[in-house]
Structure formats: structure tokens, C-alpha cells
Design a protein around this motif. Structure first.
Motif, PDB file in Angstrom:
ATOM      1  N   PRO A   1       1.666  -5.045 -12.638  1.00 29.68           N
ATOM      2  CA  PRO A   1       0.827  -4.076 -11.905  1.00 29.68           C
ATOM      3  C   PRO A   1      -0.513  -4.663 -11.475  1.00 29.68           C
ATOM      4  CG  PRO A   1       1.863  -3.027 -13.789  1.00 29.68           C
ATOM      5  CD  PRO A   1       2.162  -4.492 -13.914  1.00 29.68           C
ATOM      6  N   GLU A   2      -1.115  -5.475 -12.333  1.00 33.86           N
ATOM      7  CA  GLU A   2      -2.416  -6.066 -12.004  1.00 33.86           C
ATOM      8  C   GLU A   2      -2.303  -7.023 -10.814  1.00 33.86           C
ATOM      9  OE1 GLU A   2      -0.982  -6.148 -14.961  1.00 33.86           O
ATOM     10  OE2 GLU A   2      -2.228  -4.796 -16.184  1.00 33.86           O
TER      11      GLU A   2
ATOM     12  N   THR B   1      -2.299  -6.536  -3.093  1.00 33.15           N
ATOM     13  CA  THR B   1      -2.342  -5.432  -2.128  1.00 33.15           C
ATOM     14  C   THR B   1      -3.733  -5.250  -1.560  1.00 33.15           C
ATOM     15  OG1 THR B   1      -0.501  -4.270  -3.192  1.00 33.15           O
ATOM     16  CG2 THR B   1      -1.997  -2.949  -1.844  1.00 33.15           C
ATOM     17  N   ALA B   2      -4.739  -5.219  -2.444  1.00 32.23           N
ATOM     18  CA  ALA B   2      -6.122  -5.018  -1.998  1.00 32.23           C
ATOM     19  C   ALA B   2      -6.570  -6.148  -1.079  1.00 32.23           C
ATOM     20  CB  ALA B   2      -7.043  -4.914  -3.213  1.00 32.23           C
TER      21      ALA B   2
ATOM     22  N   GLY C   1       0.785  -1.233   0.000  1.00 31.74           N
ATOM     23  CA  GLY C   1       0.000   0.000   0.000  1.00 31.74           C
ATOM     24  C   GLY C   1       0.810   1.272   0.000  1.00 31.74           C
TER      25      GLY C   1
ATOM     26  N   VAL D   1       0.102  -7.067  -8.471  1.00 33.50           N
ATOM     27  CA  VAL D   1       0.439  -6.300  -7.272  1.00 33.50           C
ATOM     28  C   VAL D   1      -0.806  -5.624  -6.699  1.00 33.50           C
ATOM     29  CG1 VAL D   1       1.730  -4.320  -6.398  1.00 33.50           C
ATOM     30  CG2 VAL D   1       2.841  -5.937  -7.952  1.00 33.50           C
ATOM     31  N   GLN D   2      -1.612  -5.055  -7.573  1.00 37.41           N
ATOM     32  CA  GLN D   2      -2.829  -4.370  -7.122  1.00 37.41           C
ATOM     33  C   GLN D   2      -3.790  -5.352  -6.453  1.00 37.41           C
ATOM     34  OE1 GLN D   2      -5.031  -2.488 -10.285  1.00 37.41           O
ATOM     35  NE2 GLN D   2      -6.295  -1.286  -8.881  1.00 37.41           N
ATOM     36  N   LYS D   3      -3.952  -6.512  -7.062  1.00 30.61           N
ATOM     37  CA  LYS D   3      -4.868  -7.505  -6.509  1.00 30.61           C
ATOM     38  C   LYS D   3      -4.378  -8.019  -5.156  1.00 30.61           C
ATOM     39  CE  LYS D   3      -7.298 -11.762  -7.796  1.00 30.61           C
ATOM     40  NZ  LYS D   3      -7.498 -12.763  -8.881  1.00 30.61           N
TER      41      LYS D   3
END
Length: 206
Positions: free
Chosen positions: A127-128, A134-135, A61, A130-132
Motif C-alpha cells: 500500500p505504501e 500514484t501521488a 488513482g 502504490v500510494q507513493k
């Protein structure tokens, strides 16, 4: 009158080489029996007493990066976990209690949050991904409680493997010099906390 039977017709002992496969088989059986009866939680890590593995990982985050150099100067508890790990949920209340220990740095190492079936060949550092990850990690900690001073993404599992991960969850203690002093494989229990972890932490604190 017929001659006596030749000595070669008398029963002979089995050649010694016949017993070699049997000895090897019995040795394997004994070795496997010992291994199966041994508790993996009690297998000592060869890294105990050695510097913690060197690494750099992104903080969940945020844009910051955490490195093993930041172990220096503070006693650190490193917990390998993931949202898909049932034992991680089981031990989390104990981690929350530990997080209130003065002077203790708590580092969460989110290990392989996205499984191979989810990635489907995708780069775990995309990026996809990492975003998933992280969330999902942030939502889990928001629900169950933030026990970590800092939470890191080990998406490909390389850092966990450098620590010698056996299976989640796992807990390590690194002293103020950056040396690994403790490993526990499996979920923490009140007994482990009272009998091993808390006495060690008291001894390591200045």
C-alpha cells in the motif's frame, strides 16, 4: 659423405586447428561491430503482428482495473513512461497532440515508477509503494498535461517486459483486433510522428 637432411627438418605448414580460435575471434569482432552500429530504435519487435500481451493492471488513482481485452474495438497507443525518465518529458508534448486524435485510445503504462533504491526490499505492490507511485504519477501529469485516456501502474515491470521493453520511453500501437502493429524505442520525434505514426493510425482507423 653425409646424407641429405630428412624431410622432417623442412619448414612445415601450421596445423589447421590453430586458425579456429582466430576465426572465432574475428567472427565475434564482426558481430559486435554490427551490434554497436545498429540503432536500437530500429530493431523490430518479434511481437509485431501478434496479439498484445495479456495483462490486468490497476488504474492510477482509482479502483478500476484495465486489461488487454479493452484493446479490442479501438486503436490504442500504449506509452511506457515514468516520472524519472528524461526522454518521457521530452516527448510528452507530442503525446498531448496525439491525444486529440479522434477515436484513439491512449494508455499510459507507468513502468517501475519506484526504483530498487527507493523500495529497499519493500514489496512494490505494498500500500505504501502504490500510494507513493500514484501521488508522483498524478503530480507529474498534472504539471505536464494529461495525455492518457487511462494511466496504469506497472510497479514490478512485468507487463513492460512482456511487451519487450528496451528502455524508456517506448511507444506501441495496438489495432482494433488487439494485435500489436508498431513499436518505437526512445522518445518520439516530429519526424517519427509524421512519417510513421500518423500514417499508420490513419490506416488503422475505420
Amino acid at each position: 659423405m653425409s646424407a641429405p637432411l630428412a624431410a622432417s627438418t623442412q619448414p612445415q605448414g601450421m596445423p589447421r586447428w590453430v586458425f579456429i580460435p582466430l576465426a572465432l575471434f574475428l567472427g565475434m569482432v564482426i558481430f559486435l561491430a554490427i551490434g554497436l552500429n545498429r540503432n536500437p530504435k530500429e530493431i523490430p519487435s518479434p511481437l509485431i503482428g501478434k496479439p498484445a500481451p495479456s495483462f490486468q493492471l490497476p488504474v492510477v488513482g482509482g479502483a478500476d482495473v484495465f486489461s488487454a481485452d479493452q484493446f479490442k474495438g479501438r486503436v490504442t497507443l500504449v506509452n511506457l513512461w515514468a516520472t524519472w525518465c528524461a526522454g518521457c518529458r521530452e516527448e510528452h508534448p507530442l503525446l498531448l497532440a496525439l491525444s486529440r486524435q479522434p477515436g484513439l485510445q491512449m494508455v499510459g503504462l507507468n513502468y517501475k515508477e519506484l526504483q530498487a533504491s527507493e523500495l529497499s526490499g519493500q514489496d512494490p505492490h505494498s500500500p505504501e509503494a502504490v500510494q507513493k507511485a500514484t501521488a508522483r504519477s498524478q503530480a507529474w501529469l498534472q504539471k505536464h498535461g494529461q495525455a492518457f485516456s487511462v494511466n496504469l501502474l506497472d510497479l514490478d515491470g512485468r507487463v513492460g517486459m512482456d511487451f519487450g521493453v528496451y528502455g524508456l520511453p517506448e511507444t506501441y500501437v495496438v489495432d482494433r483486433e488487439g494485435v500489436l502493429r508498431f513499436k518505437h524505442a526512445g522518445a518520439l520525434t516530429p519526424e517519427v510522428l509524421q512519417q510513421k505514426l500518423l500514417p499508420l493510425l490513419r490506416n488503422l482507423q475505420p
